[in-house]
Design an enzyme around this catalytic site. Sequence first.
Site, PDB file in Angstrom:
ATOM      1  CD  GLU A  31       0.397   0.303  -1.099  1.00 55.93           C
ATOM      2  OE1 GLU A  31      -0.724   0.034  -1.570  1.00 55.93           O
ATOM      3  OE2 GLU A  31       1.421   0.362  -1.792  1.00 55.93           O
TER       4      GLU A  31
ATOM      5  CE  LYS B 107      -0.453   5.703  -5.421  1.00 53.75           C
ATOM      6  NZ  LYS B 107       0.633   4.986  -4.746  1.00 53.75           N
TER       7      LYS B 107
ATOM      8  CE  LYS C  54       4.641  -0.704  -5.482  1.00 55.96           C
ATOM      9  NZ  LYS C  54       4.692   0.671  -4.953  1.00 55.96           N
TER      10      LYS C  54
ATOM     11  CG  ASP D 102      -0.148   3.820  -1.397  1.00 50.89           C
ATOM     12  OD1 ASP D 102       0.459   4.032  -0.328  1.00 50.89           O
ATOM     13  OD2 ASP D 102       0.433   3.472  -2.444  1.00 50.89           O
TER      14      ASP D 102
ATOM     15  CG  ASP E  83       4.780   0.084  -1.581  1.00 52.88           C
ATOM     16  OD1 ASP E  83       5.696  -0.631  -1.997  1.00 52.88           O
ATOM     17  OD2 ASP E  83       4.215   0.942  -2.306  1.00 52.88           O
TER      18      ASP E  83
HETATM   19 MG    MG Z   1       2.405   2.189  -2.444  1.00 56.22          MG
END
Ligand code: MG
Length: 374
Positions: free
Chosen positions: A218, A162, A267, A190, A243
Amino acid sequence: MKIAKIDVAEVNIPLVTPFKTALRTVETVNDIVVRVSADTGEAGYGEAPPTAVITGDTKGSIRCAVEEFIAPSIKGMDIENLDGIMRKLHSCILKNTSAKAAVDMAVYDLFAKSCGKPLYKVLGGSRCEFETDLTISVNEIDEMVSDSLKAVEQGFRILKIKVGKESLKDIERIRAIRGAVGPDVKLRIDANQGWTAKDAVRIIRTLEDMGIEMDLVEQPVSAHDFAGMQYVTSQVNTKILADESVFSPEDAIRLIEGRAADLINIKLMKTGGIYEALKICAIAESFGVECMIGCMLESKIAVSAAAHLAAGKSVITRADLDGPSLCRIDPYTGGPLYEGSRIIMNETPGIGITAVPGFEERQSAAEKSESGRS
Ligand code: MG
């Protein structure tokens, strides 16, 4: 088999360490769980996390959408009329994708049980085992390096890093982690919308020039910055994964046709469950685009529903289903096996979760008061 009753409860599971992204910090999984009971006594389970910063859903809104809109519109319907149930579920209320996902997966759980098969086989049965990455929260560089090394020691061969907080420091974060874990560990980056398009191109190109390989980057820019996604995708060699930019099948078509991403992150909490996720799989497949399956901060019910989808569809080539690994305890009985980086499906019909604490306690309390009265 008809839908007889829909109950809602809450789960509270502490995390091993706080989960930090460019958007938020979370310390416990505090999710809504849903039980859809059939007139035969069978039950299907679902779960929804209140990811307000991404989906707009809160615990109150999930509970209200399920109890006041979705439940009354699908109660009494035959579970074999899956298409009919899903059409009602998606038309009885706009948005509220997490609430829809929780009920959708509980219905699919029941549907697969009525077929006597594990859900992944009902969905296509592509494989019975696959590998997930593990998320490394955004922190100071030293802490991220030590978290990454710990993950590799635990057997994870793919890390999801992240970033997106400070662009220049993000280069250092990724470089330090790559240096520490060596060349064989796959790195997924991400940014959670944290960069501008120009920053993203500069950061990714700098890393590429340093010879630092990344499996993907991402959501480099804001969810609604379509032109930014197009620009970054066209300017770098590394694959760009959408995403937060893709919730619906329509979003997927627009992104793929507009070449605004190389990969799509599915997701269930964004699509509103498996039914719409299957449409994205079909769209991606027809365009020759691969998908990743991801999760929010979800525990084993919702992650297992996503695991069944991933094991069912070969177009899902990457998995980011580390929810159960981030939880300190597993309060449920049954479901796929989460063994470090490996997710192993089994032959239990449905999603495989057979007991959910919120409902069991309530049931035994109801039984107690019942026996106290007699
Ligand atoms: Mg993500």
